[in-house]
Design a protein around this motif. Sequence first.
Motif, PDB file in Angstrom:
ATOM      1  N   THR A 143      27.911  25.301  -2.078  1.00 29.75           N
ATOM      2  CA  THR A 143      26.688  25.319  -2.873  1.00 29.75           C
ATOM      3  C   THR A 143      25.780  24.188  -2.404  1.00 29.75           C
ATOM      4  O   THR A 143      26.257  23.102  -2.074  1.00 29.75           O
ATOM      5  CB  THR A 143      27.011  25.131  -4.376  1.00 29.75           C
ATOM      6  N   TYR A 144      24.493  24.476  -2.379  1.00 27.50           N
ATOM      7  CA  TYR A 144      23.487  23.506  -1.945  1.00 27.50           C
ATOM      8  C   TYR A 144      22.377  23.466  -2.987  1.00 27.50           C
ATOM      9  O   TYR A 144      22.221  24.385  -3.786  1.00 27.50           O
ATOM     10  CB  TYR A 144      22.906  23.909  -0.581  1.00 27.50           C
ATOM     11  N   ARG A 145      21.596  22.393  -2.959  1.00 29.80           N
ATOM     12  CA  ARG A 145      20.430  22.281  -3.837  1.00 29.80           C
ATOM     13  C   ARG A 145      19.229  21.875  -3.005  1.00 29.80           C
ATOM     14  O   ARG A 145      19.328  20.991  -2.149  1.00 29.80           O
ATOM     15  CB  ARG A 145      20.639  21.212  -4.903  1.00 29.80           C
ATOM     16  N   LEU A 146      18.105  22.525  -3.260  1.00 25.90           N
ATOM     17  CA  LEU A 146      16.813  22.103  -2.723  1.00 25.90           C
ATOM     18  C   LEU A 146      16.006  21.632  -3.920  1.00 25.90           C
ATOM     19  O   LEU A 146      15.789  22.381  -4.876  1.00 25.90           O
ATOM     20  CB  LEU A 146      16.084  23.261  -2.034  1.00 25.90           C
ATOM     21  N   ARG A 147      15.587  20.384  -3.871  1.00 17.06           N
ATOM     22  CA  ARG A 147      14.745  19.815  -4.919  1.00 17.06           C
ATOM     23  C   ARG A 147      13.437  19.351  -4.281  1.00 17.06           C
ATOM     24  O   ARG A 147      13.445  18.734  -3.228  1.00 17.06           O
ATOM     25  CB  ARG A 147      15.435  18.635  -5.595  1.00 17.06           C
ATOM     26  N   ILE A 148      12.342  19.644  -4.949  1.00 13.61           N
ATOM     27  CA  ILE A 148      11.038  19.159  -4.508  1.00 13.61           C
ATOM     28  C   ILE A 148      10.588  18.146  -5.553  1.00 13.61           C
ATOM     29  O   ILE A 148      10.559  18.448  -6.747  1.00 13.61           O
ATOM     30  CB  ILE A 148      10.018  20.301  -4.366  1.00 13.61           C
ATOM     31  N   ARG A 149      10.268  16.948  -5.079  1.00  7.46           N
ATOM     32  CA  ARG A 149       9.867  15.860  -5.976  1.00  7.46           C
ATOM     33  C   ARG A 149       8.434  15.425  -5.674  1.00  7.46           C
ATOM     34  O   ARG A 149       8.066  15.259  -4.521  1.00  7.46           O
ATOM     35  CB  ARG A 149      10.794  14.659  -5.807  1.00  7.46           C
ATOM     36  N   ASN A 150       7.662  15.229  -6.725  1.00 10.85           N
ATOM     37  CA  ASN A 150       6.326  14.660  -6.622  1.00 10.85           C
ATOM     38  C   ASN A 150       6.492  13.160  -6.392  1.00 10.85           C
ATOM     39  O   ASN A 150       7.161  12.491  -7.166  1.00 10.85           O
ATOM     40  CB  ASN A 150       5.567  14.930  -7.923  1.00 10.85           C
ATOM     41  N   LYS A 151       5.885  12.624  -5.336  1.00  9.13           N
ATOM     42  CA  LYS A 151       5.972  11.189  -5.054  1.00  9.13           C
ATOM     43  C   LYS A 151       4.701  10.425  -5.408  1.00  9.13           C
ATOM     44  O   LYS A 151       4.685   9.206  -5.382  1.00  9.13           O
ATOM     45  CB  LYS A 151       6.248  10.966  -3.560  1.00  9.13           C
ATOM     46  N   SER A 152       3.625  11.138  -5.722  1.00 10.08           N
ATOM     47  CA  SER A 152       2.364  10.471  -5.996  1.00 10.08           C
ATOM     48  C   SER A 152       2.454   9.651  -7.276  1.00 10.08           C
ATOM     49  O   SER A 152       3.142  10.025  -8.220  1.00 10.08           O
ATOM     50  CB  SER A 152       1.239  11.498  -6.123  1.00 10.08           C
ATOM     51  N   THR A 153       1.749   8.543  -7.302  1.00  5.99           N
ATOM     52  CA  THR A 153       1.754   7.667  -8.482  1.00  5.99           C
ATOM     53  C   THR A 153       0.393   7.665  -9.178  1.00  5.99           C
ATOM     54  O   THR A 153       0.050   6.726  -9.874  1.00  5.99           O
ATOM     55  CB  THR A 153       2.142   6.225  -8.088  1.00  5.99           C
ATOM     56  N   SER A 154      -0.379   8.734  -8.977  1.00  2.90           N
ATOM     57  CA  SER A 154      -1.687   8.848  -9.626  1.00  2.90           C
ATOM     58  C   SER A 154      -1.881  10.273 -10.119  1.00  2.90           C
ATOM     59  O   SER A 154      -1.430  11.231  -9.486  1.00  2.90           O
ATOM     60  CB  SER A 154      -2.796   8.501  -8.642  1.00  2.90           C
ATOM     61  N   SER A 155      -2.554  10.416 -11.239  1.00  2.00           N
ATOM     62  CA  SER A 155      -2.890  11.756 -11.737  1.00  2.00           C
ATOM     63  C   SER A 155      -4.345  12.098 -11.422  1.00  2.00           C
ATOM     64  O   SER A 155      -4.819  13.173 -11.772  1.00  2.00           O
ATOM     65  CB  SER A 155      -2.637  11.846 -13.240  1.00  2.00           C
ATOM     66  N   ASP A 156      -5.065  11.194 -10.762  1.00  3.37           N
ATOM     67  CA  ASP A 156      -6.442  11.440 -10.363  1.00  3.37           C
ATOM     68  C   ASP A 156      -6.402  12.118  -8.998  1.00  3.37           C
ATOM     69  O   ASP A 156      -6.267  11.471  -7.962  1.00  3.37           O
ATOM     70  CB  ASP A 156      -7.229  10.133 -10.299  1.00  3.37           C
ATOM     71  N   GLY A 157      -6.498  13.428  -8.990  1.00  2.99           N
ATOM     72  CA  GLY A 157      -6.212  14.217  -7.796  1.00  2.99           C
ATOM     73  C   GLY A 157      -4.786  14.724  -7.965  1.00  2.99           C
ATOM     74  O   GLY A 157      -4.381  15.098  -9.058  1.00  2.99           O
ATOM     75  N   ASN A 158      -4.013  14.715  -6.897  1.00  5.75           N
ATOM     76  CA  ASN A 158      -2.596  15.084  -6.948  1.00  5.75           C
ATOM     77  C   ASN A 158      -2.378  16.463  -7.569  1.00  5.75           C
ATOM     78  O   ASN A 158      -1.380  16.696  -8.232  1.00  5.75           O
ATOM     79  CB  ASN A 158      -1.784  14.016  -7.699  1.00  5.75           C
TER      80      ASN A 158
END
Length: 181
Positions: A146-161
């Motif tokens: 079994t494997y997992r693919l996780r996508i994580r948001n790395k941005s530290t701003s909500s202005d844009g992104n």
Amino acid sequence: QKKITWSEYAVTNRKSVWVQSGTAPQVYQHVDGKGNEANNAKEGYMLYCDGSQNPGLVFNLKVDADLCPGSTMYFSAWLCDASSTGSGKSAPNMDFVVTGIDDKGKEHALTTFTTSEFGINASMERAKWYQIMFPVKFDAGDTYHTYRLRIRNKSTSSDGNDFAIDDIRIYVQKPPVIPIQ
């Protein structure tokens, strides 16, 4: 119809249905490399995220697969910067994390692919789809089922992104067969 706001998401076929206001670009889901054409809206769906300033999990996929030693798994996705225009906007930035899960349920890190900032702040066109693809090769000692693919948001701003993800695909290349006589 509900409009999404900061740190929310929608599974949709076009972004304009979901945005509150502003100068955000029209984004249609990705179709066979065409992207952003109005007639693509009827073809399927994409994940649209109004990213927050808190890095965190965006997507989590479990993959069951028995792979031979020497196999390579390729992970592919199409990404789009869907942020509105304006100075100081943060571009999307994501990690694609792949783990293997052993027979005892323990996860082992296999690879992390980082997109870096993409879109208008990275000298790329806004509202244009870009493909990412990366491999994970499995050696003789790798015995995961079994494997997992996780996508994580790395941005530290909500202005844009603001971003869209579409056509997440996984391909397996089997190792070459070498007959021995």
